[in-house]
Design a protein around this motif. Structure first.
Motif, mmCIF file in Angstrom:
data_model
loop_
_atom_site.group_PDB
_atom_site.id
_atom_site.type_symbol
_atom_site.label_atom_id
_atom_site.label_comp_id
_atom_site.label_asym_id
_atom_site.label_seq_id
_atom_site.Cartn_x
_atom_site.Cartn_y
_atom_site.Cartn_z
ATOM 1 N N ARG A 220 0.812 -1.217 0.000
ATOM 2 C CA ARG A 220 0.000 0.000 0.000
ATOM 3 C C ARG A 220 0.843 1.264 0.000
ATOM 4 O O ARG A 220 0.396 2.313 -0.474
ATOM 5 C CB ARG A 220 -0.931 -0.003 1.210
ATOM 6 C CG ARG A 220 -1.941 -1.138 1.185
ATOM 7 C CD ARG A 220 -2.708 -1.234 2.475
ATOM 8 N NE ARG A 220 -3.574 -2.414 2.489
ATOM 9 C CZ ARG A 220 -4.191 -2.850 3.564
ATOM 10 N NH1 ARG A 220 -4.036 -2.231 4.727
ATOM 11 N NH2 ARG A 220 -4.960 -3.921 3.494
ATOM 12 N N ASN A 221 2.051 1.193 0.532
ATOM 13 C CA ASN A 221 2.895 2.391 0.613
ATOM 14 C C ASN A 221 3.415 2.813 -0.760
ATOM 15 O O ASN A 221 3.487 4.002 -1.063
ATOM 16 C CB ASN A 221 4.069 2.147 1.565
ATOM 17 C CG ASN A 221 3.617 1.942 2.998
ATOM 18 O OD1 ASN A 221 2.720 2.627 3.477
ATOM 19 N ND2 ASN A 221 4.215 0.992 3.680
ATOM 20 N N SER A 222 3.774 1.832 -1.591
ATOM 21 C CA SER A 222 4.319 2.153 -2.908
ATOM 22 C C SER A 222 3.339 1.852 -4.036
ATOM 23 O O SER A 222 3.614 2.177 -5.190
ATOM 24 C CB SER A 222 5.605 1.356 -3.139
ATOM 25 O OG SER A 222 5.329 -0.041 -3.133
ATOM 26 N N ASP A 223 2.204 1.231 -3.704
ATOM 27 C CA ASP A 223 1.212 0.822 -4.701
ATOM 28 C C ASP A 223 1.865 -0.018 -5.789
ATOM 29 O O ASP A 223 1.660 0.203 -6.992
ATOM 30 C CB ASP A 223 0.511 2.041 -5.307
ATOM 31 C CG ASP A 223 -0.843 1.669 -5.912
ATOM 32 O OD1 ASP A 223 -1.423 0.665 -5.460
ATOM 33 O OD2 ASP A 223 -1.306 2.378 -6.836
ATOM 34 N N SER A 224 2.680 -0.982 -5.369
ATOM 35 C CA SER A 224 3.364 -1.864 -6.313
ATOM 36 C C SER A 224 3.366 -3.280 -5.755
ATOM 37 O O SER A 224 3.107 -3.507 -4.573
ATOM 38 C CB SER A 224 4.795 -1.383 -6.549
ATOM 39 O OG SER A 224 5.556 -1.476 -5.352
ATOM 40 N N TRP A 225 3.657 -4.248 -6.618
ATOM 41 C CA TRP A 225 3.718 -5.638 -6.210
ATOM 42 C C TRP A 225 5.022 -5.923 -5.468
ATOM 43 O O TRP A 225 6.074 -5.492 -5.891
ATOM 44 C CB TRP A 225 3.616 -6.555 -7.422
ATOM 45 C CG TRP A 225 2.270 -6.554 -8.058
ATOM 46 C CD1 TRP A 225 1.919 -5.970 -9.244
ATOM 47 C CD2 TRP A 225 1.082 -7.153 -7.542
ATOM 48 N NE1 TRP A 225 0.591 -6.160 -9.488
ATOM 49 C CE2 TRP A 225 0.045 -6.894 -8.466
ATOM 50 C CE3 TRP A 225 0.790 -7.885 -6.387
ATOM 51 C CZ2 TRP A 225 -1.257 -7.341 -8.273
ATOM 52 C CZ3 TRP A 225 -0.504 -8.325 -6.195
ATOM 53 C CH2 TRP A 225 -1.508 -8.058 -7.126
ATOM 54 N N LYS A 226 4.898 -6.666 -4.379
ATOM 55 C CA LYS A 226 6.068 -7.085 -3.613
ATOM 56 C C LYS A 226 5.976 -8.589 -3.312
ATOM 57 O O LYS A 226 4.894 -9.124 -3.080
ATOM 58 C CB LYS A 226 6.165 -6.307 -2.293
ATOM 59 C CG LYS A 226 6.431 -4.808 -2.468
ATOM 60 C CD LYS A 226 7.834 -4.546 -2.979
ATOM 61 C CE LYS A 226 8.103 -3.057 -3.143
ATOM 62 N NZ LYS A 226 8.217 -2.383 -1.842
ATOM 63 N N VAL A 227 7.125 -9.222 -3.294
ATOM 64 C CA VAL A 227 7.210 -10.650 -2.990
ATOM 65 C C VAL A 227 6.991 -10.888 -1.500
ATOM 66 O O VAL A 227 7.522 -10.158 -0.658
ATOM 67 C CB VAL A 227 8.591 -11.194 -3.398
ATOM 68 C CG1 VAL A 227 8.776 -12.630 -2.918
ATOM 69 C CG2 VAL A 227 8.763 -11.114 -4.907
ATOM 70 N N VAL A 228 6.221 -11.913 -1.171
ATOM 71 C CA VAL A 228 6.090 -12.347 0.217
ATOM 72 C C VAL A 228 7.199 -13.355 0.505
ATOM 73 O O VAL A 228 7.314 -14.376 -0.189
ATOM 74 C CB VAL A 228 4.721 -12.988 0.470
ATOM 75 C CG1 VAL A 228 4.662 -13.620 1.865
ATOM 76 C CG2 VAL A 228 3.616 -11.952 0.316
#
Length: 325
Positions: A220-228
């Protein structure tokens, strides 16, 4: 049947998939310690739900042998001949046991899925696959253990919302548990890397066990996809649409997707927890006032299934948005 309700076009979000998402890791064993320590853990869980919508748990009490057994049973099922697996295929999304390898929902892009109702186990296990021979016992053991974790977490989240850990206790105790058992193929050159497109779940909580890395969430902070990150012995937890409704928007559902692993096929088991099929979820009246009016109409899991059926050929089909006042 699909457990997904929100589709976010992936082209609208940048992909930072190589960057892991810093994620809280909660030691669930501390929930049973002295009140001051429990209170701190409850605050940590509440903060993770409100800030990120997902976190990981360790010391959760599900043994490694039970987790390994569930993954092995799932893997062995997907290796069975097609004619055996197809015995569970159905176009009826309300079937309590349903197998499919493709979908009209625009979400299942490259996966095989076996969906199972799992609570109460004595009601549903008789419909589960009898092959491989270990399937019912191994998956049943996991279902029982992970449901205990879900109820423990739900109590902590409700406590963190100021509702008390026993809020709607009977509805959660008697509620639905659905297992979404998935197999994603190894990524192949030239194919799409997306196994399951962006969505949110229609369950209060989803607890995920996976054999390897492949889950991504929207940061939500960067509005981008991040790996879990894939942590040893950990279970991944994320919140779904009914949690957003119950909290009257204080907790937001998390958008996530599955990407194909370039090194190996991936098995995941998502345990999804909610109220009983026809039990309505509404915003807690304790969280509604003049400054924060009720933001959602009430709905049930059955309403969600009706929504899926009536919108099968329409994209996107966002059930949560349809509930907003």
């Amino acid at each position: 049947m699909s457990d997904e309700s929100r589709i976010v076009p992936r082209e609208q979000l940048p992909s930072n998939g190589l960057h892991p998402l810093p994620m809280p890791v909660i030691n669930l064993g501390h929930l049973t310690l002295e009140p001051a320590i429990r209170a701190r853990v409850v605050r940590d869980i509440a903060k993770a739900c409100q800030d990120l919508g997902n976190f990981q748990v360790i010391n959760h009490g599900v043994s490694q042998s039970v987790m390994d057994g569930a993954v092995e049973a799932a893997s062995d099922f997907f290796k069975l001949p097609s004619e055996i697996k197809e015995e569970f295929a159905s176009e009826d999304i309300r079937q309590p046991v349903r197998y499919h390898t493709s979908s009209k929902d625009g979400i299942s892009l490259s996966r095989a899925l076996l969906k199972l109702y799992a609570h109460p186990l004595s009601d549903w296990m008789q419909y589960w696959p009898e092959k491989p021979p270990i399937y019912r016992d191994c998956m049943g053991n996991f279902a029982v253990e992970v449901r205990r974790v879900a109820l423990q977490l739900m109590g902590a989240i409700l406590e963190g919302l100021g509702l008390g850990k026993d809020y709607e206790h009977d509805k959660f105790e008697e509620g639905l548990q659905l297992l979404s058992v998935n197999r994603y193929p190894k990524e192949s050159e030239g194919d799409s890397t997306i196994g399951l497109a962006a969505h949110s779940d229609y369950g209060f909580l989803t607890i995920l066990l996976a054999s390897s890395q492949g889950l991504e969430v929207v940061d939500r902070n960067s509005d981008s996809w991040k790996v879990v990150p894939q942590l040893p012995h950990a279970l991944h937890v994320h919140v779904g649409d009914p949690m957003e409704v119950l909290s009257n928007g204080k907790i937001k559902t998390v958008v996530h997707r599955a990407v194909l692993n370039p090194k190996e096929a991936r098995v995941s088991i998502a345990s999804i927890h909610g109220f009983a099929l026809d039990e309505k979820v509404s915003s807690a009246k304790e969280l509604v006032n003049e400054q924060n009016p009720e933001k959602y109409n009430e709905s049930s899991f059955s309403d969600f299934l009706d929504h899926l059926t009536s919108n099968m050929d329409k994209k996107p089909r966002n059930f949560l948005e349809s509930l907003r006042k």
